[in-house]
Design an enzyme around this catalytic site. Structure first.
Site, PDB file in Angstrom:
ATOM      1  N   TRP A 189       0.975  -1.470  -0.047  1.00 25.44           N
ATOM      2  CA  TRP A 189      -0.064   0.093   0.048  1.00 25.44           C
ATOM      3  C   TRP A 189       0.930   1.338   0.008  1.00 25.44           C
ATOM      4  CZ3 TRP A 189      -0.373   4.162   3.585  1.00 25.44           C
ATOM      5  CH2 TRP A 189      -1.428   5.033   3.145  1.00 25.44           C
ATOM      6  N   GLU A 230      -3.068  -2.692  -2.682  1.00 30.52           N
ATOM      7  CA  GLU A 230      -4.314  -2.326  -1.733  1.00 30.52           C
ATOM      8  C   GLU A 230      -4.681  -1.066  -2.459  1.00 30.52           C
ATOM      9  OE1 GLU A 230      -3.586  -1.707   2.204  1.00 30.52           O
ATOM     10  OE2 GLU A 230      -5.702  -0.992   2.660  1.00 30.52           O
ATOM     11  N   LYS A 232      -7.009   2.245  -2.933  1.00 32.37           N
ATOM     12  CA  LYS A 232      -7.774   3.387  -2.028  1.00 32.37           C
ATOM     13  C   LYS A 232      -8.555   4.479  -2.673  1.00 32.37           C
ATOM     14  CE  LYS A 232      -6.563   5.857   2.249  1.00 32.37           C
ATOM     15  NZ  LYS A 232      -6.014   5.645   3.329  1.00 32.37           N
ATOM     16  N   ASP A 263      -9.912  -3.047   1.303  1.00 34.83           N
ATOM     17  CA  ASP A 263      -9.915  -2.575   2.746  1.00 34.83           C
ATOM     18  C   ASP A 263     -11.272  -2.064   2.623  1.00 34.83           C
ATOM     19  OD1 ASP A 263     -10.033  -0.389   4.606  1.00 34.83           O
ATOM     20  OD2 ASP A 263      -7.675  -0.928   4.842  1.00 34.83           O
ATOM     21  N   HIS A 266     -11.868   1.985   2.027  1.00 35.72           N
ATOM     22  CA  HIS A 266     -11.226   2.413   1.099  1.00 35.72           C
ATOM     23  C   HIS A 266     -11.984   2.779  -0.138  1.00 35.72           C
ATOM     24  CE1 HIS A 266      -6.861   1.691   2.139  1.00 35.72           C
ATOM     25  NE2 HIS A 266      -7.546   2.135   3.344  1.00 35.72           N
ATOM     26  N   HIS A 290      -8.672  -6.341   4.050  1.00 37.09           N
ATOM     27  CA  HIS A 290      -8.569  -5.431   5.290  1.00 37.09           C
ATOM     28  C   HIS A 290      -9.644  -4.970   5.843  1.00 37.09           C
ATOM     29  CE1 HIS A 290      -4.137  -4.054   4.674  1.00 37.09           C
ATOM     30  NE2 HIS A 290      -4.096  -5.116   4.761  1.00 37.09           N
ATOM     31  N   ASP A 298     -12.593   6.926   5.958  1.00 36.76           N
ATOM     32  CA  ASP A 298     -11.726   5.876   6.085  1.00 36.76           C
ATOM     33  C   ASP A 298     -11.139   5.989   7.799  1.00 36.76           C
ATOM     34  OD1 ASP A 298     -10.107   3.880   5.952  1.00 36.76           O
ATOM     35  OD2 ASP A 298      -8.440   5.077   4.773  1.00 36.76           O
ATOM     36  N   ASP A 300     -10.676   3.974  10.149  1.00 39.35           N
ATOM     37  CA  ASP A 300     -10.288   2.636  10.756  1.00 39.35           C
ATOM     38  C   ASP A 300     -10.675   2.531  12.391  1.00 39.35           C
ATOM     39  OD1 ASP A 300      -8.265   1.673   8.587  1.00 39.35           O
ATOM     40  OD2 ASP A 300      -7.917   3.795   8.667  1.00 39.35           O
ATOM     41  N   ASP A 330      -7.410  -4.349   9.679  1.00 38.28           N
ATOM     42  CA  ASP A 330      -6.816  -2.931   9.740  1.00 38.28           C
ATOM     43  C   ASP A 330      -7.727  -1.907  10.333  1.00 38.28           C
ATOM     44  OD1 ASP A 330      -5.255  -0.964   9.157  1.00 38.28           O
ATOM     45  OD2 ASP A 330      -5.630  -1.094   6.894  1.00 38.28           O
TER      46      ASP A 330
END
Ligand code: RNT
Ligand code: ZN
Length: 423
Positions: A189, A230, A232, A263, A266, A290, A298, A300, A330
């Site tokens: 990433w 990855e 995004k 992810d 993302h 993820h 995003d 997390d 993640d």
């Protein structure tokens, strides 16, 4: 709070088993399958993505952990100790997802010079505790990433530096795979992108494509290392343009038979990765997830048992993809106890998988195929009320981990015995 006794758990399970059997679902089989599914726990929840490359440096470059809950791990030994605690509260055998900045060395190693020996401590620990390891080059929190570009940088020297870092990371991945007897998924990433509207969206992507070709030029045994990329949509400082977008990496992954990493945070806020799994697996062999939870963006956050988490698990199980989907987590929440964050998030990922494994999928498919959408809706909604919690508790009992929220007793004790002693 009064803890459930072993006898209560078994009694509740027995009733639940009969209830599920009425739908043709074998609960014993479901927990047996669940026990074999590895989740890759991300090391970076343990110290807010700091790493040990340079203890003075902070996180920068497109991601950010917020919060200052006391007691974060300051060394690899502390991080392993915290991970041991978290694994002991989670049913099953799980993997570790490491980032390159979590190396151990007696001096600061340039990122393009990292070698397997800098990760020997992790391998020894993984062998002792039976963990597979996954890996990530760290293309952020570094002076050569400070202007927001790495592998797609205009400057050839800087590009080359990151290419070398990613190549070195793949070799470390292969080392993990060889040593531990289970392939390491090495996931690239990069934060590359622009805060404001670019006029040339193409050139950085052409450079990224060439850089990736260089990174992946060396053939490594897929029994040891698997490569993932990855994508995004946007990031901090890359709000208007991300070089490695979804289309870019989906194309790259299909053209080069790489794993695509999805992810959950993302994409556009109402876009879901659960719906992408079957599409992508039509064209590539394996994917990496993820599993994360975005709140408005995003962000997390720790994974909770949301509809989308359940949908992801359903797609994996219904599609028979357990051998083709690598499940990684993640999230990085620095505002709560970090061991609890791992434990809650991982237990939720497993609970979602259990819910999916307890579906009467043949019955549901028959209803759908015969056009009985009323029956499909009725059954799907009824399933939500079945006693899956009793099956989960039984699984925890069998796997010898705390039942219900009693895992918090152990976390609180660990906090006062260990975490509170850290400066
Ligand atoms: C960043 C990506 C990436 C990181 C980790 C630390 O937006 O999600 O996976 O979170 O590499
Ligand atoms: Zn991610």
């Amino acid at each position: 709070m009064v803890k459930a006794t072993e006898q209560q758990v078994i009694e509740a399970y027995t009733l639940a088993r009969d209830r599920y059997a009425g739908f043709g679902v074998d609960t014993d089989q479901a927990v047996a399958v669940l026990a074999q599914i590895p989740i890759s726990l991300h090391c970076w929840q343990g110290d807010d993505v700091g790493g040990f490359e340079d203890p003075e440096a902070g996180l920068s470059g497109g991601i950010m952990a917020t919060g200052n809950y006391p007691g974060k791990a300051r060394t690899a030994a502390e991080l392993r100790q915290d991970l041991d605690k978290a694994y002991s509260l989670i049913p099953g055998r799980h993997r570790l997802n490491l980032h390159a900045i979590y190396l151990e060395a007696d001096r600061k190693i340039p990122r393009n010079e990292i070698r397997p020996e800098h990760f020997a401590g992790w391998v020894a620990w993984a062998k002792e505790n039976n963990h597979g390891i996954d890996f990530n080059p760290t293309c952020f929190s570094h002076p050569l990433a400070a202007d927001g570009f790495t592998l797609s940088h205009q400057d050839e020297g800087i590009r080359q530096f990151w290419i070398e870092h990613c190549m070195a990371s793949r070799r470390i991945g292969a080392y993990f795979g060889r040593e531990l007897g289970t392939p390491c998924v090495t996931n690239v990433w990069i934060p590359d992108g622009m805060k404001d509207t670019p006029v040339d969206r193409l050139a950085p992507r052409q450079r990224l494509r060439e850089a990736l070709d260089a990174v992946f030029a060396e053939t490594l045994d897929p029994a040891h290392n698997l490569d993932a990329v990855e994508c995004k949509l946007f990031g901090l400082g890359s709000e208007s343009y991300v070089v490695g977008s979804h289309e870019f990496y989906m194309g790259y992954a299909i053209a080069n038979q790489k794993l695509l990493c999805l992810d959950a945070g993302h994409f556009h806020p109402t876009e879901v990765i659960s719906d992408k799994i079957s599409s992508i697996l039509t064209y590539v062999d394996e994917i990496l997830l993820h599993v994360s939870r975005g709140v408005r963006w995003d962000s997390d956050h720790v994974v909770t048992l949301t509809d989308e988490l359940q949908a992801i698990a359903q797609e994996i199980v219904r599609g028979n993809y357990l051998n083709r989907v690598h499940i990684g987590l993640d999230f990085f929440d620095a505002s709560i106890n970090r061991i609890a964050a791992w434990t809650i998030g991982t237990r939720n990922a497993l609970r979602a998988l259990l819910l999916a494994l307890l579906e009467p999928i043949d019955l549901l498919r028959d209803l759908e195929n015969s056009g009985d959408y009323t029956g499909r809706l009725a059954l799907l909604e009824e399933l939500k009320g079945l006693p899956f919690g009793a099956v989960w508790d039984y699984h925890c009992l069998q796997q010898d981990v705390p039942i219900g929220v009693s895992f918090m007793d152990e976390i609180r004790a660990y906090e006062s015995d260990v975490l509170s002693q850290r400066g």
